[in-house]
Enzyme design. Sequence first.
Site, PDB file in Angstrom:
ATOM      1  N   HIS A   1      46.834  44.244  38.606  1.00 31.50           N
ATOM      2  CA  HIS A   1      45.614  44.029  37.816  1.00 31.50           C
ATOM      3  C   HIS A   1      45.545  44.996  36.627  1.00 31.50           C
ATOM      4  CE1 HIS A   1      41.251  43.193  37.161  1.00 31.50           C
ATOM      5  NE2 HIS A   1      41.281  44.443  36.721  1.00 31.50           N
ATOM      6  N   GLU A   2      45.648  46.276  36.927  1.00 27.53           N
ATOM      7  CA  GLU A   2      45.519  47.266  35.851  1.00 27.53           C
ATOM      8  C   GLU A   2      46.631  47.106  34.823  1.00 27.53           C
ATOM      9  OE1 GLU A   2      42.858  48.785  35.381  1.00 27.53           O
ATOM     10  OE2 GLU A   2      41.997  48.355  37.353  1.00 27.53           O
TER      11      GLU A   2
ATOM     12  N   HIS B   1      45.720  44.717  32.116  1.00 23.93           N
ATOM     13  CA  HIS B   1      44.991  45.359  31.007  1.00 23.93           C
ATOM     14  C   HIS B   1      45.983  46.084  30.090  1.00 23.93           C
ATOM     15  CE1 HIS B   1      40.943  44.703  32.507  1.00 23.93           C
ATOM     16  NE2 HIS B   1      41.157  45.365  33.623  1.00 23.93           N
TER      17      HIS B   1
END
Length: 655
Positions: A445-446, A449
């Site tokens: 997920h990170e 980003h």
Amino acid sequence: MPENPFFAPSSLPYQLPPFEEIREEHYLPAFERGMAEGLAEVEAIADSSEPPTFDNTIAALERSGRILERVSTAFFSIVSSNSTEGVLELEKQISPALAKHSDAIRLNRALWARIKRVATDDPEESWLLEKYREDFVRAGADLSEAEQSELRRLNEDLSRLSTEFAQNLLKALSESALVVDDAKDLDGFDEATIQSLRKDGRYVLPLLNYTNQPGLAQLTDRDVRRRLYTLSVERAPRNFELAIRMATLRAERATLLGFPSHAAYTVADQTAKTVDAVEAMLGQLVGPAVRNAKKEAEALAEQAGFAIEPWDWSYYSEKVRQARYDFDAGAMRPYFELWRVYRDGVFHAATRLYGVTFTERPDLKGYHEDVRVYEVFNEDGGPLGLFLLDPYARSNKRGGAWMNNLVDQSGLFGEKPVVMNNLNITKPASGPTLLTYDEVNTAFHEFGHALHGLFSEVRFPRVSGTSVPRDFVEYPSQVNEMWATWPEILAHYAKHHETGEPMPAELVEKMKAAEKFNQGFMTVEYLAATLLDWAWHKLAAGEAVADAEAFESAALETAGIALPTVRPRYRTNYFAHIFAGGYSAGYYSYIWSEVLDAESVEWFKENGGLERANGDHFRRELLSKGGSLDALTAFRNFRGREPSIQPLLERRGLL
Ligand SMILES: [Zn+2]
């Protein structure tokens, strides 16, 4: 004495902040000079005798405030990840000063008059010009002198309170830790975990930043679970009072700016646009999610043989998972060694999709020895940027996981991005770091980003990378989670840390089957936090709240989501997203973005999944655009149609 490292651009590759040279005493003079220089630059623009043009006004503003940019980026990175008493003290002083500085720019009447007169035909410039106008109006540029001075006071107070809220929480992570004298109280944990918690002859289990502590799934002693859970939900009690004050001040500010509530003000420049749109969306989810959670609670009670309490939920849901799906989440951990997960999983997926490669740069340093620095290259070998990874929990690091930019990509400065991911993984006393499945998912997920930041190809810093509406920013990161369990990727990284054996296919199958159980809990836990955020920020000015805990209960009751066994993912007292982060009236963003995420996952599947061409399309139409065009237009350009909520409802079992 060497010069303050913030006064000149960093001479390191990609302008990485020179963490080895930065000392605590450099921050304050750099903030002072940065604000003074920034203000002088802005005044020169505002008071210029030349007719206003895009270049001498908007682009000039984009070029201004470089020292402040450099010091702020490094400082807040340290405050979040590796704080000291000194920087935390300084933060209390600096935050209100920064709020004041920002108001001094946005409320400069001469500057605003010029911005209103700028005209341009270039599409990228017109979009940025529109952003500036919107930013200024939203910051109060059109208000009277008296209203503006009131606004300044509110902004300063709010920034002070938000800093205090965050610092109380940081202290609570260790102050409210569960402490036991006897290792047998930790029955259920494996030996390595127990050893890693040893401190001065006792055992200390620090809190993570959300309600449901991971230890609750394993601890066999019911009373220890109750203690851990209670410590979690009752931490930082002073924050209840701060929350009331912040919600009140935000409501007053919204009124001043012409909105009925902070929620209405906040969503106006988001993709949601209106309070009604958000409520219509949430309204579709609450009923089915609550029904699912109640059904799950029944299954847990049956398993336990008694009516369960909130601290029993994780423990018995693990038991049900084991009984019903023959799945033991702990069995996955030996296959998830941290650095292999990154090298052969997270990075590998990016190589397969986008052709990018990663080279560790041990010669480049972060602010802590655990930070690793990687140089990222395009497929043609051209440099793309730097990626920093700080995976471990520390007592001086705030909870959760996040991405931040150390250098924004922009054509204007010819700068390439330097981006960072922070996680909070417990560092083992010795041996390899083995992750849970949730932690693996968070890593993907990170990194989603991070890719959004790394692939940015825009002209202006204001719209670089992840500078998109908040209810859009979670979308690319959520899409990147899909690769964590994509069969080819999983097979490539999930290997036993001792034997190198691949994870058995049946374990993966069982995990996927078992994942469907507990969806009700997870959706309710999330929605309850969302609706709590919403209730705090739908308050009208003058609507008084006497007791924050009573307000919280009433809000959940009214929203139809008050379940005795499922508390919100964050209660008011530790809801850092909304009282100490940028997510006030914005926690709905996660599920709002998930509509686009579920749509995009479908698109990848329809088009053959893990293919370079698919990665290129997503990168070209979406990831590279940052905030340089309307977010939903970028989505449509990628997906080829309007988003539909159907794929999300299916995924969450809400149909
Ligand atoms: Zn995120």
